[in-house]
Design an enzyme around this catalytic site. Structure first.
Site, PDB file in Angstrom:
ATOM      1  N   TYR B  99      17.101 -24.665 -32.788  1.00 59.65           N
ATOM      2  CA  TYR B  99      16.301 -25.773 -33.330  1.00 59.65           C
ATOM      3  C   TYR B  99      17.158 -27.030 -33.391  1.00 59.65           C
ATOM      4  O   TYR B  99      18.364 -26.959 -33.650  1.00 59.65           O
ATOM      5  CB  TYR B  99      15.837 -25.457 -34.746  1.00 59.65           C
ATOM      6  CG  TYR B  99      14.770 -24.397 -34.838  1.00 59.65           C
ATOM      7  CD1 TYR B  99      13.426 -24.728 -34.815  1.00 59.65           C
ATOM      8  CD2 TYR B  99      15.118 -23.057 -34.971  1.00 59.65           C
ATOM      9  CE1 TYR B  99      12.443 -23.754 -34.916  1.00 59.65           C
ATOM     10  CE2 TYR B  99      14.146 -22.070 -35.073  1.00 59.65           C
ATOM     11  CZ  TYR B  99      12.807 -22.426 -35.046  1.00 59.65           C
ATOM     12  OH  TYR B  99      11.846 -21.466 -35.142  1.00 59.65           O
ATOM     13  N   TYR B 138      16.437 -15.791 -31.408  1.00 59.80           N
ATOM     14  CA  TYR B 138      17.757 -16.196 -31.913  1.00 59.80           C
ATOM     15  C   TYR B 138      18.262 -15.246 -32.991  1.00 59.80           C
ATOM     16  O   TYR B 138      17.481 -14.553 -33.636  1.00 59.80           O
ATOM     17  CB  TYR B 138      17.737 -17.638 -32.421  1.00 59.80           C
ATOM     18  CG  TYR B 138      16.743 -17.932 -33.519  1.00 59.80           C
ATOM     19  CD1 TYR B 138      17.069 -17.760 -34.865  1.00 59.80           C
ATOM     20  CD2 TYR B 138      15.469 -18.414 -33.214  1.00 59.80           C
ATOM     21  CE1 TYR B 138      16.162 -18.046 -35.870  1.00 59.80           C
ATOM     22  CE2 TYR B 138      14.549 -18.688 -34.209  1.00 59.80           C
ATOM     23  CZ  TYR B 138      14.901 -18.513 -35.536  1.00 59.80           C
ATOM     24  OH  TYR B 138      13.998 -18.786 -36.520  1.00 59.80           O
ATOM     25  N   ARG B 148      15.521 -12.929 -34.680  1.00 61.28           N
ATOM     26  CA  ARG B 148      14.103 -13.252 -34.776  1.00 61.28           C
ATOM     27  C   ARG B 148      13.531 -13.297 -33.368  1.00 61.28           C
ATOM     28  O   ARG B 148      14.111 -13.925 -32.477  1.00 61.28           O
ATOM     29  CB  ARG B 148      13.895 -14.600 -35.458  1.00 61.28           C
ATOM     30  CG  ARG B 148      14.175 -14.531 -36.960  1.00 61.28           C
ATOM     31  CD  ARG B 148      13.037 -15.109 -37.766  1.00 61.28           C
ATOM     32  NE  ARG B 148      11.786 -14.386 -37.552  1.00 61.28           N
ATOM     33  CZ  ARG B 148      10.590 -14.928 -37.695  1.00 61.28           C
ATOM     34  NH1 ARG B 148      10.455 -16.183 -38.016  1.00 61.28           N
ATOM     35  NH2 ARG B 148       9.492 -14.207 -37.511  1.00 61.28           N
ATOM     36  N   HIS B 151       8.960 -17.245 -31.333  1.00 62.90           N
ATOM     37  CA  HIS B 151       7.762 -17.552 -32.110  1.00 62.90           C
ATOM     38  C   HIS B 151       7.594 -19.062 -32.187  1.00 62.90           C
ATOM     39  O   HIS B 151       8.548 -19.812 -31.987  1.00 62.90           O
ATOM     40  CB  HIS B 151       7.868 -16.976 -33.531  1.00 62.90           C
ATOM     41  CG  HIS B 151       9.030 -17.519 -34.294  1.00 62.90           C
ATOM     42  ND1 HIS B 151      10.288 -16.939 -34.245  1.00 62.90           N
ATOM     43  CD2 HIS B 151       9.156 -18.603 -35.107  1.00 62.90           C
ATOM     44  CE1 HIS B 151      11.114 -17.637 -34.990  1.00 62.90           C
ATOM     45  NE2 HIS B 151      10.474 -18.655 -35.527  1.00 62.90           N
ATOM     46  N   HIS B 153       6.078 -21.946 -34.836  1.00 67.86           N
ATOM     47  CA  HIS B 153       5.574 -22.207 -36.186  1.00 67.86           C
ATOM     48  C   HIS B 153       4.354 -23.128 -36.143  1.00 67.86           C
ATOM     49  O   HIS B 153       4.334 -24.076 -35.347  1.00 67.86           O
ATOM     50  CB  HIS B 153       6.635 -22.905 -37.035  1.00 67.86           C
ATOM     51  CG  HIS B 153       7.801 -22.050 -37.388  1.00 67.86           C
ATOM     52  ND1 HIS B 153       7.831 -21.268 -38.512  1.00 67.86           N
ATOM     53  CD2 HIS B 153       8.999 -21.859 -36.779  1.00 67.86           C
ATOM     54  CE1 HIS B 153       8.989 -20.636 -38.582  1.00 67.86           C
ATOM     55  NE2 HIS B 153       9.728 -20.967 -37.538  1.00 67.86           N
TER      56      HIS B 153
END
Lengths: 212, 222
Positions: B99, B138, B148, B151, B153
């Site tokens: 991110y 990640y 994780r 995905h 959000h």
């Protein structure tokens, strides 16, 4: 009792299965903050209009089990106007709606602290003045509670406060700690997410789609 | 015996579940106070055109690394009514699972062409459409080697409806061990995007993610 007429009560078993809630995680975009406001006493920036009612400042912080601030959390605030009326689709054109008060805002707190300038809501329908706080954060999906104000007689009969044992009621009452330079009273609340002195939170999830 | 609401489970979500999950049961909302627990958001932010295309920083700038994908769907309340003009925000990691957010310390590289944020309002039928980059998975917890799965959000806010959720991908790596997937149990399939072909547009493939969100007339659990 399935009914075909749209105006009839919809059989709850006909409801669509809800998409699961999920955690907001730690990376909610901070840059969207610029659309959010922590001053509900100015409906439009740069204009003189102000909402009716007594201005207050609610200062608070979300604290975790270790006493640390709930950093990086997203908080939403929701309250009625000075007449105790919520501004929704259904009340938008009601004479009891204050056109200069919205009642909803959100804030992404870096440290777990927040400070909201607003007006104290009215006492319609037996409710004491209150603000609903919703917390979205890493580690949880969503937590909801209501904050009340010290020295309000209506606290003694408010259904939410009355539904709690005495020691839990106190956890939801913001204390008057002073005033700012404009003589606006400042209330303070500490919201403890977990562990000793835990704040009560409420179950606003609906029946359908929910399972243990 | 006092009637109580749900008891929330501690994680195993990312990093702070142990510290932030209340240990006591939630409380039942008295009927007289129900309306006060249904926030209604009237104000929506100003949205610029193109904020639903995350694959480039501007129309003539290079595409971000990875596969460009479309994510689209319809947002309905649980009675089947479309949620019109609601704010949909999405955010996701780049191709490498990183991110751009200040707080992401993962060692994967940033992609200078990918910021990873998008938003738009739904149309009259409650529909939304984004282009983004197929995100990487990640390592969320290096201390316990927990990953994780990839995905995206989503945050949805409109009128009395509010939902924060994530879209997952069918059979993706690390799905089975994901804490949030475990919490969802058999309902995980509701949060998986359904892949579709995109022959005539400039993305590799699409994922249909229809969302059902609590409406204002929803029944409360008692």
């Amino acid at each position: 009792m399935v009914k075909n007429n749209m105006n009839d009560t919809i059989n709850p078993t006909n409801r669509l299965p809800l998409t699961n809630e999920d955690t907001v995680g730690p990376y909610y975009p901070i840059c969207y903050d610029h659309d959010d406001r922590m001053d509900l006493t100015k409906s439009i920036v740069g204009q003189q209009f102000e909402p009716k009612g007594d201005k207050i400042i609610l200062r608070g912080r979300y604290i975790d089990k270790n006493g640390d601030g709930a950093h990086g959390a997203l908080i939403e605030f929701w309250q009625a106007n000075a007449q105790g009326v919520f501004r929704t689709e259904d009340t938008e054109s009601s004479p009891e709606i204050d056109p200069h008060f919205d009642g909803y805002t959100r804030y992404r707190t870096v440290t777990g602290d927040f400070e909201l300038k607003t007006i104290k809501s009215g006492t319609q329908l037996g409710r004491a003045p209150n603000i609903t706080l919703t917390l979205f954060s890493d580690g949880i999906s969503r937590l909801v509670t209501q904050v009340f104000f010290e020295n309000e007689i209506s606290n003694e009969t408010d259904p939410v406060l009355m539904s709690l044992p005495q020691d839990k009621r106190d956890k939801l009452i913001a204390r008057l700690v002073g005033e700012d330079d404009d003589n606006i009273p400042i209330y303070d609340i500490e919201i403890i997410l977990a562990g000793e002195g835990e704040t009560p939170f409420f179950d606003d999830f609906l029946a359908l789609g929910w399972r243990d | 015996m006092e009637k109580l609401g749900r008891k929330l489970r501690i994680g195993p979500t990312d990093n702070t579940s142990y510290e932030r999950t209340p240990r006591e049961n939630l409380r039942i909302i008295p009927p007289a106070a129900r309306d006060s627990f249904l926030p209604y958001s009237r104000v929506q932010p100003g949205i610029r055109l193109g904020e639903n295309d995350l694959t480039r920083l501007a129309p003539d700038l290079p595409r971000a690394d990875g596969d460009a994908i479309e994510m689209s769907g319809q947002i309905l309340d649980d009675t089947g009514q479309p949620l019109r003009h609601a704010l949909v925000e999405i955010w996701n990691a780049n191709k490498y699972g990183k991110y751009a957010h200040d707080l992401d310390g993962y060692s994967a590289p940033l992609d200078p062409n990918f910021i990873g944020l998008g938003r738009m309002l739904t149309d009259e039928e409650g529909r939304y459409k984004f282009w983004t980059i197929d995100p990487g998975c990640y390592l969320a917890r290096p201390d316990i080697n927990r990953w994780r799965p990839k995905h995206i959000h989503l945050s949805i806010r409109g009128g009395a409806s509010r939902l924060i959720t994530q879209m997952y991908f069918k059979d993706a790596e690390h799905n089975d061990t994901d804490p949030m997937r475990i919490v969802m149990g058999d309902d995980f399939h509701l949060n998986i995007g359904k892949q579709y072909e995109t022959p005539n547009i400039d993305v590799e493939r699409g994922y249909k993610f229809d969302i059902v969100i609590r409406g204002k007339d929803s029944t409360f659990f008692e």
